[in-house]
Design a protein around this motif. Structure first.
Motif, mmCIF file in Angstrom:
data_model
loop_
_atom_site.group_PDB
_atom_site.id
_atom_site.type_symbol
_atom_site.label_atom_id
_atom_site.label_comp_id
_atom_site.label_asym_id
_atom_site.label_seq_id
_atom_site.Cartn_x
_atom_site.Cartn_y
_atom_site.Cartn_z
ATOM 1 N N SER A 23 -3.850 -4.502 10.858
ATOM 2 C CA SER A 23 -5.017 -5.495 11.192
ATOM 3 C C SER A 23 -5.063 -6.535 9.596
ATOM 4 C CB SER A 23 -6.219 -4.530 10.933
ATOM 5 O OG SER A 23 -6.346 -3.909 12.138
ATOM 6 N N ASP B 231 2.182 -6.881 3.055
ATOM 7 C CA ASP B 231 1.023 -5.615 3.707
ATOM 8 C C ASP B 231 1.747 -4.626 4.147
ATOM 9 O OD1 ASP B 231 -1.253 -4.686 4.268
ATOM 10 O OD2 ASP B 231 -1.578 -5.842 5.940
ATOM 11 N N LYS C 227 -10.017 -6.898 -3.999
ATOM 12 C CA LYS C 227 -10.191 -6.945 -2.607
ATOM 13 C C LYS C 227 -11.417 -6.464 -2.041
ATOM 14 C CE LYS C 227 -7.577 -6.381 1.935
ATOM 15 N NZ LYS C 227 -6.400 -5.535 2.444
ATOM 16 N N HIS D 162 -10.302 -9.400 2.802
ATOM 17 C CA HIS D 162 -9.717 -8.908 4.266
ATOM 18 C C HIS D 162 -10.894 -9.328 5.523
ATOM 19 C CE1 HIS D 162 -7.859 -5.980 7.529
ATOM 20 N NE2 HIS D 162 -8.791 -6.591 7.989
ATOM 21 N N ASN E 248 -3.462 2.032 10.900
ATOM 22 C CA ASN E 248 -3.287 0.588 10.729
ATOM 23 C C ASN E 248 -2.412 0.282 9.797
ATOM 24 O OD1 ASN E 248 -6.335 -1.438 11.590
ATOM 25 N ND2 ASN E 248 -5.306 0.499 12.547
ATOM 26 N N HIS F 123 0.987 -1.201 0.146
ATOM 27 C CA HIS F 123 0.139 0.063 0.133
ATOM 28 C C HIS F 123 0.752 1.254 -0.110
ATOM 29 C CE1 HIS F 123 -3.434 -2.214 1.212
ATOM 30 N NE2 HIS F 123 -2.715 -3.139 2.108
HETATM 31 O O1 URP Z 1 -3.047 -2.558 8.735
HETATM 32 C C1 URP Z 1 -3.083 -2.938 7.752
HETATM 33 N N1 URP Z 1 -3.013 -4.157 7.128
HETATM 34 N N2 URP Z 1 -3.040 -1.905 6.836
HETATM 35 C C2 URP Z 1 -3.387 -1.793 5.389
HETATM 36 C C3 URP Z 1 -4.886 -1.953 5.212
HETATM 37 C C4 URP Z 1 -5.190 -3.593 4.989
HETATM 38 O O2 URP Z 1 -5.943 -3.931 5.392
HETATM 39 O O3 URP Z 1 -4.446 -4.307 4.330
#
Ligand code: URP
Ligand code: ZN
Ligand code: ZN
Length: 467
Positions: free
Chosen positions: A294, A321, A156, A189, A343, A67
């Motif tokens: 998360s 991630d 997703k 997710h 997160n 991300h």
């Molecule tokens: O905590 C996380 N994983 N942040 C990125 C968004 C996700 O849910 O993958």
């Protein structure tokens, strides 16, 4: 004029085999492999020779879950496509698949255009996109086919984050039905977001405000419940499913059950769930915020199940991630209220080294390292055999890896644009020495020699594990 590069003297490790071989590259592609020093007899000549004696020669890593610049929690992930893909290269990853985001009230196409805009001309290594659907409606469902034709073949859906990315069961089912028709892969997710929100509210009312409560309210059972639910929805829709960032052994058990039933259900975990635990979330003061992501980190007992899943192929992929937020000014948004901590955790630079450490520690074999970090992500997301292996015709995305040199993971030496390392002070054995992306050096003898804009967009085919 053709440029020929010869990598000589190394141990070539792919998911399928380990061979003492030299590798011949012409421009951007691998053209041949041959036993050490036998190429000359076959007329091999080279303009550039890389000595890989005592080194592994491995495919560039494929990280299918990043991300860069993600808007989240009132801020943006701190790595841009430029800094994040540079850090990926430093860590031996030569392909990322990032998540374009559909905003509420907007189309998938608008989201995709926005992500192309962010990435175009900025990347050090190659990149592709998945699509996050946060507004499943008649129009966006129809758009899915068009995205598949444009090489965005995975979507997703979230059972978490109500009011942000959350879709209800009916919306998820519809998206899965559409994916089943077009050959797209739905990624889920899986956490029960509405139930978690109740537990968050109750925890805050009791005065439980520290980062460790993030892990406590996002209960393993709520990951397992949502994992079960998305599996059964995908079964009803007749669609394959890929569960992202599995952290709880109870959730993994749902994946195992589905796979034992013969369902086309796949799953990934991430290094943070294999190497870190709720002990990190409970670090003194506000330090635990560094580990808020998360699904959350789990008690260390869950790790054995994840390692086992990786060995037995119940888990097929390790992604990062990668979603970094600086401690200063970003994680600090949640001082006094864990639910406001953005997160996400950094890791795109560390994945190949941490998984090599898992080889050294005896959790997985060398070939399995390459399988879960290179070959399977490439197959899962329609990039194989161009990416994920070293074979004639493949892109010359190749890492010369020194398996014997130790180094220390630290924010003071990493290249990710984030002010802390989740693995600060951890010693690992093995180090990326040289990285080629489509035959061009981006890291040479532990120095960055790449440039923004070398990385190209990769339209993807459909998942190669389903009909
Ligand atoms: O905590 C996380 N994983 N942040 C990125 C968004 C996700 O849910 O993958
Ligand atoms: Zn997620
Ligand atoms: Zn993610």
């Amino acid at each position: 004029m053709t440029t020929r590069t010869l990598i000589r003297g190394g141990l070539v490790v792919t998911a399928a085999e380990e061979t003492h071989a030299d590798v011949l590259i012409e421009d951007s592609r691998v053209v041949a492999l041959a036993a050490h020093d036998s190429g000359a007899a076959a007329g091999w000549t080279a303009d550039v020779t890389i000595d890989a004696t005592d080194r592994y020669v491995i495919p560039g890593g494929v990280d299918p879950h990043t991300h860069m610049e993600m808007p989240f929690g009132g801020t943006y992930a701190s790595d841009t496509f430029e800094t994040g893909t540079r850090a990926a290269a430093w860590g031996g990853t030569t392909t990322i698949v990032d998540f374009a985001i559909q905003s509420k009230g907007r189309s998938l196409g608008e989201g995709l255009d926005a992500w192309h805009e962010k990435a175009n001309g900025k990347c050090a290594v190659d990149y592709a996109f998945h699509m996050i659907m946060s507004d499943v409606n008649e129009y966006s469902l129809r758009e899915m086919d068009r995205l598949v034709s444009a090489g965005v073949t995975s979507f997703k859906l979230f059972t978490a984050y109500p009011g942000v990315f959350y879709s209800d069961d009916g919306q998820i089912l519809r998206a899965m039905q559409s994916a089943a028709a077009s050959g797209a892969l739905v990624m889920a997710h899986a956490e029960n977001g509405p139930a978690i929100d109740v537990l968050v509210e109750q925890a805050l009312a009791r005065g439980e405000r520290d980062p460790r409560y993030h892990g406590e309210v996002r209960r393993a059972l709520l990951e397992a419940e949502a994992t079960h639910r998305v599996i059964r929805l995908s079964q009803v829709a007749g669609a394959p499913l890929y569960v992202v960032h599995v952290s709880a052994r109870e959730a993994l058990a749902e994946v195992v059950r589905a796979r034992d039933e013969g369902l086309p259900v796949f799953a990934e975990t991430c290094p943070q769930y294999l190497f870190l635990s709720t002990d990190n979330l409970a670090e003194p003061g506000f330090e635990g915020a560094k580990y808020v992501c998360s699904t959350p980190l789990r008690p260390a007992e869950h790790q054995a199940a994840l390692w086992r899943g990786l060995r037995t192929n119940d888990l097929q992929v390790v992604s990062t991630d990668h979603c970094p937020f600086c401690f200063a000014g970003q994680k600090e948004l949640g001082l006094g209220d864990f639910s406001k901590i953005p997160n996400g955790m950094p890791g795109v630079e560390n994945r190949m080294d941490l998984l090599h450490q898992a080889v050294v520690d005896g959790h997985i074999t060398r070939r399995r390292w390459i399988e879960i970090a290179c070959a399977t992500p490439a197959r899962m997301f329609g990039l194989y055999p161009r990416k994920g292996t070293i074979a004639p015709g493949a892109d010359a995305d190749i890492v010369i890896y020194d398996p014997g040199t130790e180094h220390t993971l630290s924010a003071s030496t990493h290249h990710m644009n984030v002010d802390y390392s989740a693995y600060e002070g951890r010693r690992v054995t093995g180090r990326v020495e040289t990285v080629l992306s489509r035959g061009v050096a981006v890291i040479e003898n532990e120095a960055y020699v790449g440039h923004a804009g070398h990385g190209a967009y990769l339209p993807r085919g459909i998942c190669q594990y389903v009909n």
